[in-house]
Design a protein around this motif. Structure first.
Motif, mmCIF file in Angstrom:
data_model
loop_
_atom_site.group_PDB
_atom_site.id
_atom_site.type_symbol
_atom_site.label_atom_id
_atom_site.label_comp_id
_atom_site.label_asym_id
_atom_site.label_seq_id
_atom_site.Cartn_x
_atom_site.Cartn_y
_atom_site.Cartn_z
ATOM 1 N N CYS A 4 1.524 7.376 -7.351
ATOM 2 C CA CYS A 4 1.002 8.539 -6.641
ATOM 3 C C CYS A 4 1.606 9.790 -7.271
ATOM 4 O O CYS A 4 2.643 9.738 -7.933
ATOM 5 C CB CYS A 4 1.262 8.490 -5.133
ATOM 6 S SG CYS A 4 2.949 8.219 -4.637
ATOM 7 N N THR B 238 -1.792 6.277 -4.303
ATOM 8 C CA THR B 238 -3.022 6.907 -4.820
ATOM 9 C C THR B 238 -3.015 6.738 -6.340
ATOM 10 O O THR B 238 -2.807 7.705 -7.075
ATOM 11 C CB THR B 238 -3.093 8.393 -4.441
ATOM 12 O OG1 THR B 238 -1.886 9.043 -4.896
ATOM 13 C CG2 THR B 238 -3.228 8.573 -2.941
ATOM 14 N N LYS C 188 7.952 6.808 3.152
ATOM 15 C CA LYS C 188 7.045 6.005 2.343
ATOM 16 C C LYS C 188 5.771 6.803 2.109
ATOM 17 O O LYS C 188 5.284 7.503 2.996
ATOM 18 C CB LYS C 188 6.752 4.653 2.989
ATOM 19 C CG LYS C 188 6.097 4.686 4.355
ATOM 20 C CD LYS C 188 5.881 3.255 4.858
ATOM 21 C CE LYS C 188 5.142 3.251 6.186
ATOM 22 N NZ LYS C 188 4.910 1.856 6.661
ATOM 23 N N PRO D 228 1.717 6.911 0.755
ATOM 24 C CA PRO D 228 0.516 6.112 0.475
ATOM 25 C C PRO D 228 0.223 6.090 -1.022
ATOM 26 O O PRO D 228 0.325 7.113 -1.699
ATOM 27 C CB PRO D 228 -0.589 6.840 1.246
ATOM 28 C CG PRO D 228 0.118 7.679 2.257
ATOM 29 C CD PRO D 228 1.438 8.051 1.643
ATOM 30 N N GLY E 72 0.782 -1.229 0.000
ATOM 31 C CA GLY E 72 0.000 0.000 0.000
ATOM 32 C C GLY E 72 0.814 1.278 0.000
ATOM 33 O O GLY E 72 0.245 2.373 0.127
ATOM 34 N N PHE E 73 2.135 1.170 -0.157
ATOM 35 C CA PHE E 73 2.988 2.352 -0.108
ATOM 36 C C PHE E 73 4.031 2.333 -1.225
ATOM 37 O O PHE E 73 4.440 1.264 -1.697
ATOM 38 C CB PHE E 73 3.720 2.447 1.239
ATOM 39 C CG PHE E 73 2.837 2.766 2.401
ATOM 40 C CD1 PHE E 73 2.580 4.078 2.776
ATOM 41 C CD2 PHE E 73 2.248 1.744 3.140
ATOM 42 C CE1 PHE E 73 1.759 4.371 3.851
ATOM 43 C CE2 PHE E 73 1.431 2.025 4.228
ATOM 44 C CZ PHE E 73 1.185 3.344 4.587
#
Length: 212
Positions: A114, A57, A53, A55, A44-45
């Motif tokens: 992200c 997206t 780290k 997150p 998730g990172f």
């Protein structure tokens, strides 16, 4: 006709990449030598370093259809879409495009693990992967430029409707006609839907939230 592209799922590769280079992006004048960084992606990172780290997206940077006439590089966002590079094109969002040619000519790419609001160094965390899209054609919803409808908010009683027209970003900003067109679109939808309008003229974005 209007083409609706719903982002159903995004599956990312196990690593992404960021690149900095002299003259690339808003901060390009401050970069003295190019650099490439491989960034592992798991749990998730995005693991930028041992101490940092981020997150995940996941979003899609380029999505668009054929132009009305002529050729425009996919890096240049216009009324047909293309490199809009907005974080709103994510799982659960629907992106609407005017159909300018037979078959629409949908093209999609430029995934990011992200990304911030813009690419200051010229890139986000660029990454390979797979996506699942659902495409629908509407014959009774004419639009002039892309509309992004985000996923329902808590309780499913509100939706954010983003009207975005991003001009060629060379020169560091949006051209005034792009802002004017976005604001005109938002006003039209405001009258039709009874919505509250929030305008961000600096970024050329108009956001509406349906009244419950």
């Amino acid at each position: 006709d209007t083409l609706c592209v719903e982002v159903m799922a995004i599956d990312l590769a196990p690593q992404g990449v960021m690149v900095t280079s002299v003259g690339l992006g808003v901060l390009g004048d401050h970069i003295t030598e190019p650099n490439t960084k491989i960034i592992p992606v798991h749990d998730g990172f995005a693991h930028f370093s041992d101490d940092i780290k981020l997150p995940l997206t996941p979003m899609i940077g380029v999505m668009g259809v054929a132009t009305k006439s002529g050729e425009i590089h996919c890096a240049v966002p216009e009324d047909h879409g293309a490199n809009m590079d907005t974080k709103l094109v994510r799982v659960g969002s629907r992106v609407y495009f005017p159909v300018n040619a037979e078959g629409a000519g949908l093209a999609v790419g430029d995934m990011h693990a992200c990304m911030g609001d813009g690419e200051l160094s010229g890139t986000g965390i660029e990454i390979a992967g797979r996506m699942c899209l659902r495409v629908t054609v509407y014959h009774d919803r004419p639009i002039e430029r892309p509309v992004i409808e985000t996923a329902a908010l808590s309780g499913g009683t509100q939706r954010d409707l983003i009207l975005r027209n991003r001009a060629d970003r060379r020169g560091g900003g949006l051209a005034h006609p792009a802002r004017a067109r976005a604001e005109f679109d938002a006003a039209q939808h405001d009258r039709q839907r009874g919505a509250h309008l929030r305008q961000d003229r600096r970024r050329g974005i108009c956001e509406m939230r349906e009244l419950c």
